[in-house]
Scaffold this motif. Sequence first.
Motif, PDB file in Angstrom:
ATOM      1  N   SER A 146       0.890  -1.170  -0.139  1.00 26.25           N
ATOM      2  CA  SER A 146      -0.148   0.194  -0.030  1.00 26.25           C
ATOM      3  C   SER A 146       0.869   1.328  -0.058  1.00 26.25           C
ATOM      4  N   ASP A 177       2.148  11.486  -6.526  1.00 25.64           N
ATOM      5  CA  ASP A 177       1.731  11.778  -8.119  1.00 25.64           C
ATOM      6  C   ASP A 177       1.296  10.391  -8.701  1.00 25.64           C
ATOM      7  N   ASP A 178       1.179   9.333  -8.012  1.00 21.51           N
ATOM      8  CA  ASP A 178       0.651   8.402  -8.475  1.00 21.51           C
ATOM      9  C   ASP A 178      -0.786   7.955  -8.209  1.00 21.51           C
ATOM     10  N   ARG A 179      -1.623   8.270  -9.114  1.00 25.85           N
ATOM     11  CA  ARG A 179      -3.078   8.296  -8.814  1.00 25.85           C
ATOM     12  C   ARG A 179      -3.774   6.908  -9.260  1.00 25.85           C
ATOM     13  N   THR A 180      -2.813   6.010  -9.453  1.00 26.97           N
ATOM     14  CA  THR A 180      -3.383   4.561  -9.657  1.00 26.97           C
ATOM     15  C   THR A 180      -3.329   3.758  -8.135  1.00 26.97           C
ATOM     16  N   LYS A 181      -2.940   4.479  -7.413  1.00 27.89           N
ATOM     17  CA  LYS A 181      -2.634   3.554  -5.957  1.00 27.89           C
ATOM     18  C   LYS A 181      -3.811   4.248  -5.235  1.00 27.89           C
ATOM     19  N   ASP A 182      -3.213   3.602  -3.736  1.00 34.47           N
ATOM     20  CA  ASP A 182      -4.319   4.079  -2.672  1.00 34.47           C
ATOM     21  C   ASP A 182      -3.991   5.327  -1.830  1.00 34.47           C
ATOM     22  N   PHE A 188      -3.131   9.463  -2.916  1.00 34.04           N
ATOM     23  CA  PHE A 188      -2.798  10.459  -3.718  1.00 34.04           C
ATOM     24  C   PHE A 188      -3.015  11.792  -3.219  1.00 34.04           C
ATOM     25  N   THR A 192     -16.444   5.152  -8.093  1.00 33.11           N
ATOM     26  CA  THR A 192     -15.189   4.511  -8.526  1.00 33.11           C
ATOM     27  C   THR A 192     -14.844   3.366  -7.807  1.00 33.11           C
ATOM     28  N   TYR A 193     -15.216   3.090  -6.684  1.00 38.56           N
ATOM     29  CA  TYR A 193     -14.865   1.888  -5.711  1.00 38.56           C
ATOM     30  C   TYR A 193     -15.915   1.187  -5.425  1.00 38.56           C
TER      31      TYR A 193
END
Length: 190
Positions: free
Chosen positions: A11, A29-34, A36, A61-62
């Motif tokens: 995570s 800056d990684d918006r694909t993870k949990d 941001f 989204t989730y």
Amino acid sequence: LTRIFRQSEESLIILNAHRINKGELPELDDRTKDFFFMRRHTPSDALETILQLYTTRLPKTYSVNPISDIQILSPTKKGVTGTVDLNRSLQSHINPPDSKKNEHKYGQIIFREGDKIMQTKNNYDLPYSCTNGEKGEGIYNGDMGIIEGISTVDKEVYVLFDDERRVTYDFSNLDELDLAYAVTVYKSQG
């Protein structure tokens, strides 16, 4: 604390927490993870983003229920993005007044059926009954629940904690409860 129980070890929440503890900057800056980061320049812009995330964007989204699956943390009680104002704003969006829902004002808080609440004091003597029929005593600081009902006739509020413990509060004991759509970081630690 080094053992993680609420997230996977991969995570980004965990990785960034470890980075911060080591004095390093978190990965933002990684918006694909949990984890941001969304920069906003004014408190009112931040509030609007929080409301959108909580009421629409994250649930869509989730596929999550905002009341049971999302917890907003704030460093403070005061200000537009403090827990007092956040709870009022979130309540008005997620659980607005409805003629089919009873409510009761206690101090500055309006408690409404369907609200997410938190016990704010240890009460070792408060009786509860479980959905499986077991009975016990004790509701503790930090316990979260949902208001299932409010009786203005009996002057009672009925709360379900952790989907299993039912508790009845007399209106005079509502100082033990607070809205919990948003809680302070401090309060979230119990």
